[in-house]
Design an enzyme around this catalytic site. Sequence first.
Site, PDB file in Angstrom:
ATOM      1  CB  ALA A  60      -0.887  -0.001   1.233  1.00 43.78           C
ATOM      2  N   GLY A 101       0.202  -5.430   1.027  1.00 40.46           N
ATOM      3  CA  GLY A 101      -0.886  -5.650   0.073  1.00 40.46           C
ATOM      4  C   GLY A 101      -0.458  -6.465  -1.131  1.00 40.46           C
ATOM      5  CD  GLU A 104      -3.306  -8.049   2.671  1.00 38.31           C
ATOM      6  OE1 GLU A 104      -3.093  -6.852   2.398  1.00 38.31           O
ATOM      7  OE2 GLU A 104      -4.184  -8.423   3.459  1.00 38.31           O
ATOM      8  CD  GLU A 124       0.472  -5.333   6.057  1.00 40.46           C
ATOM      9  OE1 GLU A 124       1.387  -6.072   6.484  1.00 40.46           O
ATOM     10  OE2 GLU A 124       0.018  -5.411   4.907  1.00 40.46           O
TER      11      GLU A 124
END
Length: 691
Positions: A60, A101, A104, A124
Amino acid sequence: MISSKDSNDIRVITLDNPPVNALSFALCAELLPVVEAAEKDDAVKAVIFTGANGIFSGGADVNDFTTEPTPETKTIRDVIAAVERGTKVFIAAIDGNALGGAFELSLACDYRVATRGSRLSFPEIQLGLIPGAGGTQRLPRLVDVQEALQVMLKAPRVPAEEALTKGILDEVVDGGVVEAAKALAQRSEGVKRRLSERRAILPKGVVPQALPFVVSQAHKMVPPEESGGFAAHKLIDAVEAAVTLPFAYGLARESRLFDELVRSKPSLALRHVFFAERTLNKIPGLAQAQARTVAKGGVVGGGTMGTGIAICFADAGIPVTVVEPIDEQVERAKQMIFGMYAHQVQRGRLTQEEAWKRGQSVEFTAEYGELADCDLVVEAVFESMDVKRDVFAKLDAVVKPSAMLATNTSTLDIDEIAAATKRSSQVLGMHFFAPANIMKLLEVVRGSATSLDAIGTAFAVGKSMRKVSVLSGNAFGFIGNRMLLDYVREALYMAEEGLPPYRIDAAMKSFGFPMGPFAMFDLSGIDVAWHIAQARPDLGAGRTKVLQRLVEMKRFGQKTGAGYYRYDKNVGGGREPIRDETIEALFAQEAQSAGIAQHPNVSDEEVVRRCVYALINAGAALLEEGIALRPGDIDIVWVYGYGFPPYRGGPMWYADDIGAKNVYESIVRFRKELGDRWEPAKLLQQELVHA
Ligand code: NAI
């Protein structure tokens, strides 16, 4: 930002958003229709995601966290949902890092291939967040719950080879990752492998009924919610949901937890620290400065600090010569360097060859002349103006004129030191923290004549040493120690007023400091505190003769087995502070002689207020005087140099959290109750300290 290319029936989608292919809202808005188009295209059988710029993606864009998404905003969650709905085979072809992300996204794919040396990570938690795009639900379906928790709680960068062994990756290749992904697409024959359709995996030997036990153990392993563990507990909740709830419900739980965390105080504070660190080198004029190349370093003084600084040079790949006249000291320094590298090899952090190379790059000499061709010399001799001026005059005479001369002084005036040379524009402070090779903070101290080029060079060298460099003006104690003196002053005053040191330390520890002020005194040395108190009797010594008595008793702290506490080598290896009632009695006796009234009934909250507000007030004064450039710079100094809890964002961020005005009012009250030393800084009358 996105390019796509077909070869036969395979579509390769490349993320290209330099420098790290961040999955920003803007990129996701472009990516989503590309994924949907591939899904709709009958000619396409498989879709490969890969990254340009030598990285899959850094995840991100942290800047987006401060942007309130609108209903139109597209995020990585939307892209992943499209992949999840997809009927084609999706493959992640990972070359370089896949973080957050991006990791992910790869988990939402059916297959994952990576090049050797690539790394996967969920960072994170370091920002007080959890993976929020399905990571907490998918990873426990690929590796067991405990393993998944480790990866998300500790945020290691998992190397591709290890990820393959754990079953996170399907294949690791030496190169040509996209080609390998294409071959895998052919072999897959259209077989989908959605993790969402699997069950979460329990650790070997754990029966489903034992899950509550595993979960409660996990909660016990992380710090309490209010002490930096806020996100960790939410993460465990999310992973528990992966086991107990159907996928879609687990995903919804994760989203809720993530959204709560994004707005949470600890995460806001951690993100402030993240950004403040990245703002440190925004110094007026610095962008135009010419940083010089430092090909050879020098250090004067092979004591505790000099040896650590020499290691910093060696670790940065800069050969270094250390001037140390005392043979015994040279021996000790060599042993320290040897021991440190041997330890690193033992821990698998360095190869034998690399350790040997670094060790060899440090040379010792007794001759200043050998520093002649150095580009930067850092002085770390005794803390005495006479000695330092003498050293600088010698250096000025022998070191090439273009070289920079830095001092590691903790308190002395940079201008007075620079005046011993004919090159004051190339003289500055480079204040390392002990142990210099481990602590990340470096205060770069600007004298009145220091050039921007010199500052730029110090920042560049700091970067190559992997330090976090903060610019400070030339004031007694610079930023960190100047504030520290006010902080410990309050601690000492409270002890003189009858509060036992262990109580004060306990209150500061529960606030989040790794140790309290008295344990810190004992660690850095009572003799050091005494030395400073001699130079500035108005600061750091308290109002009584307690410090003097400790020196007379040779209670120099941990190193002599006693200071404000006792130490016993059978208790915590001689490092654990043990309450010593004789010291409490000493405080009482000396307070009586000095006529100090006793107020032993101070609450923990008041202890924290007195110590931390003293810090804030001193920090605000440094901002008013221009010694510190920004409140965030002060926060970084305290988080990296003194263990201020990062989840509170540093003293100035904390001031804004409770409201600068509230702090101001408390200080006004302190002035009334405790005396004129509490002069509130005007800056605190503002609504917020941070702009
Ligand atoms: P130290 O006493 O361990 O080392 C000083 C070394 O300098 C000794 O080995 C001594 O033989 C050598 N030396 C003295 N005069 C010399 C000369 N004229 N030429 C060459 N070598 C000479 O002291 P430490 O703790 O390493 O401190 C050094 C400096 O670093 C001081 O200015 C101190 O304030 C500063 N500092 C210390 C920190 C600490 O925690 N110890 C933290 C940050 C800065």
